[in-house]
Scaffold this motif. Sequence first.
Motif, mmCIF file in Angstrom:
data_model
loop_
_atom_site.group_PDB
_atom_site.id
_atom_site.type_symbol
_atom_site.label_atom_id
_atom_site.label_comp_id
_atom_site.label_asym_id
_atom_site.label_seq_id
_atom_site.Cartn_x
_atom_site.Cartn_y
_atom_site.Cartn_z
ATOM 1 N N GLU A 33 0.838 -1.210 0.000
ATOM 2 C CA GLU A 33 0.000 0.000 0.000
ATOM 3 C C GLU A 33 0.872 1.258 0.000
ATOM 4 O OE1 GLU A 33 -3.111 -0.301 2.959
ATOM 5 O OE2 GLU A 33 -3.691 1.786 2.627
ATOM 6 N N ARG A 34 1.996 1.215 0.746
ATOM 7 C CA ARG A 34 2.914 2.371 0.777
ATOM 8 C C ARG A 34 3.514 2.590 -0.621
ATOM 9 N NH1 ARG A 34 7.657 5.090 2.069
ATOM 10 N NH2 ARG A 34 7.544 6.321 3.984
ATOM 11 N N PHE A 35 3.936 1.479 -1.273
ATOM 12 C CA PHE A 35 4.519 1.605 -2.618
ATOM 13 C C PHE A 35 3.479 2.122 -3.621
ATOM 14 C CE2 PHE A 35 8.146 -1.195 -1.320
ATOM 15 C CZ PHE A 35 9.177 -0.399 -1.814
ATOM 16 N N LEU A 44 2.955 12.565 -9.576
ATOM 17 C CA LEU A 44 2.741 13.987 -9.276
ATOM 18 C C LEU A 44 4.047 14.778 -9.337
ATOM 19 C CD1 LEU A 44 0.197 13.488 -6.357
ATOM 20 C CD2 LEU A 44 -0.316 14.366 -8.645
ATOM 21 N N LYS A 45 5.133 14.162 -8.857
ATOM 22 C CA LYS A 45 6.438 14.850 -8.890
ATOM 23 C C LYS A 45 6.898 15.074 -10.322
ATOM 24 C CE LYS A 45 8.492 13.670 -4.509
ATOM 25 N NZ LYS A 45 9.438 12.798 -3.811
ATOM 26 N N LYS A 46 6.649 14.066 -11.152
ATOM 27 C CA LYS A 46 7.038 14.197 -12.563
ATOM 28 C C LYS A 46 6.259 15.354 -13.195
ATOM 29 C CE LYS A 46 7.691 11.269 -16.625
ATOM 30 N NZ LYS A 46 7.637 12.078 -17.684
ATOM 31 N N LYS A 53 14.057 13.068 -4.399
ATOM 32 C CA LYS A 53 14.524 13.095 -3.010
ATOM 33 C C LYS A 53 14.138 14.399 -2.313
ATOM 34 C CE LYS A 53 18.277 12.028 0.084
ATOM 35 N NZ LYS A 53 19.558 11.362 0.276
ATOM 36 N N ASN A 54 13.597 14.236 -1.086
ATOM 37 C CA ASN A 54 13.256 15.398 -0.257
ATOM 38 C C ASN A 54 13.769 15.095 1.157
ATOM 39 O OD1 ASN A 54 11.943 17.201 1.511
ATOM 40 N ND2 ASN A 54 10.225 17.472 0.093
ATOM 41 N N GLN A 55 14.952 15.625 1.428
ATOM 42 C CA GLN A 55 15.655 15.324 2.693
ATOM 43 C C GLN A 55 14.854 15.753 3.920
ATOM 44 O OE1 GLN A 55 19.127 13.914 2.371
ATOM 45 N NE2 GLN A 55 18.238 13.202 4.289
ATOM 46 N N ARG A 57 11.583 16.081 4.233
ATOM 47 C CA ARG A 57 10.444 15.169 4.402
ATOM 48 C C ARG A 57 10.920 13.833 5.004
ATOM 49 N NH1 ARG A 57 5.647 13.508 5.959
ATOM 50 N NH2 ARG A 57 4.947 11.700 4.772
ATOM 51 N N GLU A 58 12.068 13.338 4.542
ATOM 52 C CA GLU A 58 12.584 12.064 5.078
ATOM 53 C C GLU A 58 12.905 12.204 6.566
ATOM 54 O OE1 GLU A 58 15.294 9.770 2.757
ATOM 55 O OE2 GLU A 58 14.166 10.095 0.901
ATOM 56 N N ALA A 59 13.468 13.337 6.957
ATOM 57 C CA ALA A 59 13.779 13.569 8.379
ATOM 58 C C ALA A 59 12.489 13.573 9.197
ATOM 59 C CB ALA A 59 14.533 14.886 8.534
ATOM 60 N N GLU A 88 14.456 2.531 -0.920
ATOM 61 C CA GLU A 88 13.754 1.709 -1.915
ATOM 62 C C GLU A 88 12.607 2.478 -2.556
ATOM 63 O OE1 GLU A 88 14.844 -1.066 -3.188
ATOM 64 O OE2 GLU A 88 16.513 -0.861 -1.810
ATOM 65 N N SER A 89 11.973 3.336 -1.765
ATOM 66 C CA SER A 89 10.900 4.190 -2.270
ATOM 67 C C SER A 89 11.428 5.117 -3.373
ATOM 68 C CB SER A 89 10.332 4.995 -1.089
ATOM 69 O OG SER A 89 9.638 6.132 -1.513
ATOM 70 N N ARG A 90 12.627 5.678 -3.137
ATOM 71 C CA ARG A 90 13.231 6.565 -4.154
ATOM 72 C C ARG A 90 13.629 5.777 -5.389
ATOM 73 N NH1 ARG A 90 17.609 7.874 -1.601
ATOM 74 N NH2 ARG A 90 16.996 8.064 0.583
ATOM 75 N N TYR A 92 12.276 3.061 -6.492
ATOM 76 C CA TYR A 92 11.026 2.715 -7.183
ATOM 77 C C TYR A 92 10.504 3.916 -7.975
ATOM 78 C CZ TYR A 92 6.245 0.807 -7.633
ATOM 79 O OH TYR A 92 5.046 0.342 -8.101
ATOM 80 N N GLN A 93 10.537 5.107 -7.345
ATOM 81 C CA GLN A 93 10.070 6.324 -8.033
ATOM 82 C C GLN A 93 10.913 6.605 -9.275
ATOM 83 O OE1 GLN A 93 8.981 9.876 -5.568
ATOM 84 N NE2 GLN A 93 9.493 8.517 -3.865
ATOM 85 N N ASN A 94 12.260 6.494 -9.116
ATOM 86 C CA ASN A 94 13.151 6.760 -10.255
ATOM 87 C C ASN A 94 12.884 5.775 -11.396
ATOM 88 O OD1 ASN A 94 14.597 9.083 -9.386
ATOM 89 N ND2 ASN A 94 15.782 7.810 -7.989
HETATM 90 C C1 LIG Z 1 7.589 9.688 -1.126
HETATM 91 C C2 LIG Z 1 8.337 10.793 -1.292
HETATM 92 O O1 LIG Z 1 9.591 10.737 -1.954
HETATM 93 C C3 LIG Z 1 10.814 10.415 -1.265
HETATM 94 C C4 LIG Z 1 10.572 9.227 -0.414
HETATM 95 C C5 LIG Z 1 10.003 9.414 0.825
HETATM 96 C C6 LIG Z 1 9.256 8.296 1.502
HETATM 97 O O2 LIG Z 1 9.316 7.160 1.005
HETATM 98 O O3 LIG Z 1 8.595 8.546 2.526
HETATM 99 C C7 LIG Z 1 10.087 10.685 1.442
HETATM 100 C C8 LIG Z 1 10.696 11.746 0.829
HETATM 101 C C9 LIG Z 1 11.320 11.644 -0.506
HETATM 102 O O4 LIG Z 1 12.725 11.617 -0.387
HETATM 103 C C10 LIG Z 1 7.895 12.126 -0.851
HETATM 104 O O5 LIG Z 1 8.491 13.124 -1.275
HETATM 105 O O6 LIG Z 1 6.926 12.210 -0.072
#
Ligand SMILES: C=C(O[C@@H]1C=C(C(=O)O)C=C[C@H]1O)C(=O)O
Length: 105
Positions: A33-35, A44-46, A53-55, A57-59, A88-90, A92-94
Amino acid sequence: MAITTSQQAQAGLAQARQHINELDQQIAALLAERFETVDEIARLKKAAQVPVKNQAREAQVLDQVADAIGSDQLAPHARKIFVTIMAESRAYQNQKINATTSEEN
Ligand SMILES: C=C(O[C@@H]1C=C(C(=O)O)C=C[C@H]1O)C(=O)O
């Protein structure tokens, strides 16, 4: 305290592993579900031309997870797991963004 025999310990081990199997099924379903949600974010990012990458947001995600786990002892382990999940999320997005770009060309 009651004495645990070797046989009781073996039975307890099998039962605990069964519980782990059930929890892993739930974790896998939540990861799927997360993927799926990450897939939507990639789309949406595209469209918005925002980097994957959003540092910051990851923090925030790591702090939220450390808080939600509710244990100072478990927090660093949960953080490490989510560092991997987000890497892995990044990836997958790439993969998704590159695939849709090459389909369009
Ligand atoms: C999913 C995103 O993309 C990236 C992956 C994230 C995640 O898996 O939670 C968080 C920030 C981004 O580096 C996002 O920007 O929300």
